[in-house]
Design a protein around this motif. Structure first.
Motif, PDB file in Angstrom:
ATOM      1  N   SER A 202       0.824  -1.215   0.000  1.00  0.00           N
ATOM      2  CA  SER A 202       0.000   0.000   0.000  1.00  0.00           C
ATOM      3  C   SER A 202       0.856   1.262   0.000  1.00  0.00           C
ATOM      4  O   SER A 202       0.347   2.361  -0.202  1.00  0.00           O
ATOM      5  N   SER A 203       2.160   1.099   0.222  1.00  0.00           N
ATOM      6  CA  SER A 203       3.059   2.251   0.312  1.00  0.00           C
ATOM      7  C   SER A 203       3.470   2.742  -1.074  1.00  0.00           C
ATOM      8  O   SER A 203       3.785   1.953  -1.965  1.00  0.00           O
ATOM      9  N   GLY A 204       3.519   4.068  -1.233  1.00  0.00           N
ATOM     10  CA  GLY A 204       4.010   4.643  -2.481  1.00  0.00           C
ATOM     11  C   GLY A 204       5.454   4.287  -2.747  1.00  0.00           C
ATOM     12  O   GLY A 204       5.862   4.091  -3.899  1.00  0.00           O
ATOM     13  N   ASN A 205       6.274   4.176  -1.689  1.00  0.00           N
ATOM     14  CA  ASN A 205       7.675   3.776  -1.851  1.00  0.00           C
ATOM     15  C   ASN A 205       7.780   2.367  -2.428  1.00  0.00           C
ATOM     16  O   ASN A 205       8.627   2.094  -3.288  1.00  0.00           O
ATOM     17  N   ARG A 206       6.922   1.479  -1.961  1.00  0.00           N
ATOM     18  CA  ARG A 206       6.942   0.096  -2.455  1.00  0.00           C
ATOM     19  C   ARG A 206       6.568   0.062  -3.944  1.00  0.00           C
ATOM     20  O   ARG A 206       7.179  -0.684  -4.739  1.00  0.00           O
ATOM     21  N   VAL A 207       5.609   0.875  -4.331  1.00  0.00           N
ATOM     22  CA  VAL A 207       5.193   0.926  -5.734  1.00  0.00           C
ATOM     23  C   VAL A 207       6.355   1.377  -6.618  1.00  0.00           C
ATOM     24  O   VAL A 207       6.613   0.795  -7.687  1.00  0.00           O
ATOM     25  N   LEU A 208       7.088   2.391  -6.177  1.00  0.00           N
ATOM     26  CA  LEU A 208       8.238   2.884  -6.939  1.00  0.00           C
ATOM     27  C   LEU A 208       9.302   1.804  -7.103  1.00  0.00           C
ATOM     28  O   LEU A 208       9.833   1.587  -8.196  1.00  0.00           O
ATOM     29  N   ILE A 209       9.624   1.131  -6.002  1.00  0.00           N
ATOM     30  CA  ILE A 209      10.675   0.114  -6.038  1.00  0.00           C
ATOM     31  C   ILE A 209      10.261  -1.071  -6.903  1.00  0.00           C
ATOM     32  O   ILE A 209      11.031  -1.547  -7.750  1.00  0.00           O
ATOM     33  N   ASP A 210       9.045  -1.576  -6.717  1.00  0.00           N
ATOM     34  CA  ASP A 210       8.587  -2.730  -7.498  1.00  0.00           C
ATOM     35  C   ASP A 210       8.603  -2.428  -8.990  1.00  0.00           C
ATOM     36  O   ASP A 210       8.985  -3.276  -9.813  1.00  0.00           O
ATOM     37  N   ALA A 211       8.188  -1.228  -9.370  1.00  0.00           N
ATOM     38  CA  ALA A 211       8.174  -0.862 -10.781  1.00  0.00           C
ATOM     39  C   ALA A 211       9.593  -0.797 -11.343  1.00  0.00           C
ATOM     40  O   ALA A 211       9.857  -1.251 -12.467  1.00  0.00           O
ATOM     41  N   ALA A 212      10.533  -0.266 -10.560  1.00  0.00           N
ATOM     42  CA  ALA A 212      11.918  -0.123 -11.024  1.00  0.00           C
ATOM     43  C   ALA A 212      12.626  -1.473 -11.154  1.00  0.00           C
ATOM     44  O   ALA A 212      13.504  -1.641 -11.996  1.00  0.00           O
ATOM     45  N   LEU A 213      12.249  -2.435 -10.321  1.00  0.00           N
ATOM     46  CA  LEU A 213      12.942  -3.732 -10.305  1.00  0.00           C
ATOM     47  C   LEU A 213      12.211  -4.810 -11.101  1.00  0.00           C
ATOM     48  O   LEU A 213      12.648  -5.965 -11.110  1.00  0.00           O
ATOM     49  N   ALA A 214      11.130  -4.429 -11.778  1.00  0.00           N
ATOM     50  CA  ALA A 214      10.280  -5.427 -12.436  1.00  0.00           C
ATOM     51  C   ALA A 214      11.033  -6.279 -13.455  1.00  0.00           C
ATOM     52  O   ALA A 214      10.702  -7.449 -13.659  1.00  0.00           O
ATOM     53  N   GLN A 215      12.071  -5.722 -14.089  1.00  0.00           N
ATOM     54  CA  GLN A 215      12.776  -6.455 -15.145  1.00  0.00           C
ATOM     55  C   GLN A 215      14.001  -7.227 -14.645  1.00  0.00           C
ATOM     56  O   GLN A 215      14.672  -7.896 -15.443  1.00  0.00           O
TER      57      GLN A 215
END
Length: 301
Positions: A202-215
């Motif tokens: 639910s954290s905005g920080n988690r969303v940023l990190i997950d998107a950056a590391l998706a690949q």
């Protein structure tokens, strides 16, 4: 050039009608009768020699000239209010409440020094801090519960104006006695075998990190999940693992327990900004605090 003489009240009446798109609602806001408000608008239009509003029995809208004049009127009112607040004798006597919604990391490490300066200049003004998640901060500003906010989301929201003030990278928080503590930088893939701790989804920080590391082929998975970055730092201090946090969330250099290490491949960053409701300029005492925060952020870059 002929001098145009009109009262400040007429300018305030014009801005109120423009923002509410309603004579009735504006009259209620200004504690005026509808006829009194109409007279102020008519006088202003007469002095300017133009129509500012298109009126019907059901609808009020700005003319093209009115839309142009609205920007100038708002600027004039804001500058006058700021000038009055800048006079120290009046500022000391002024009282009121400023409400700021702020993500916790900024509230803990960035806000206190600015509040110290603000309180010294305006000791009679109370400040309420809503230190919440990025989404809650955004909703507090949109909903009017806060005069303005400090967050890293809001750039895509049509109801919000986002002014970037500070860009920061995510770093790895470790204990100084951890085996990685001597490193200057660490690749995200190297954390796949570490006891990695993270904020929840639910954290905005988690969303940023997950998107950056998706690949990434290999990436860290969380052994512990918490709601706030401050809780992550507590777990790191307790020796339960390592965590990726915004640089601003880390204590100042020289902390006896914690150290931050640059995370690379990829570098993940977030941009903090001052957010306010679009079409509702931050004004009065809140504007003074807003400007102090902007100045402090520039110095910290």
């Amino acid at each position: 050039m002929a001098r145009i003489n009109f009262d400040l009240q007429e300018l305030q009446a014009f801005v109120a009608v423009a923002e509410r798109a309603s004579f009735r609602a504006a009259a209620e806001d200004l504690h005026l009768s509808a006829p009194a408000l109409s007279r102020r608008i008519e006088k202003l239009e007469l002095l300017l020699g133009v129509r500012l509003f298109e009126r019907s029995t059901r609808h009020v809208s700005l003319t093209n000239v009115g839309r142009l004049f609205l920007d100038h009127a708002r600027t004039a009112l804001e500058e006058l209010e700021s000038a009055m607040l800048g006079i120290s004798d009046l500022a000391v006597q002024r009282s009121g409440l400023v409400t700021v919604a702020c993500v916790p990391s900024a509230a803990y490490y960035f806000l206190p020094s600015v509040l110290t300066a603000f309180s010294a200049r305006h000791p009679r003004i109370r400040v309420r801090i809503l230190d919440e998640s990025a989404n809650t901060v955004l909703n507090a500003v949109i909903g009017g519960r806060a005069d303005f906010g400090i967050s890293f989301i809001g750039t895509q929201e049509p109801e919000v104006e986002f002014e970037s003030i500070f860009s920061e990278r995510f770093v790895l928080a470790v204990r100084r006695d951890h085996r990685l503590a001597a490193r200057r930088r660490i690749r995200w893939e190297e954390l796949a075998d570490e006891r990695f701790m993270t904020v929840d989804k639910s954290s905005g920080n988690r969303v940023l990190i997950d998107a950056a590391l998706a690949q990434l082929a290999r990436r860290p998975s969380g052994f512990f999940e918490v709601a706030h970055v401050s809780s992550l730092l507590g777990l790191v201090e307790a020796g339960l693992g390592v965590a990726a946090v915004p640089r601003l969330a880390l204590p100042v250099e020289g902390h006896p327990t914690l150290r931050g290490i640059a995370l690379v491949a990829p570098e993940v960053s977030r941009t903090l900004g001052l957010i306010a409701r679009r079409g509702k300029p931050v004004s009065g005492a809140a504007r003074v605090l807003y400007d102090l925060l902007r100045q402090a952020a520039r110095r910290a870059r």
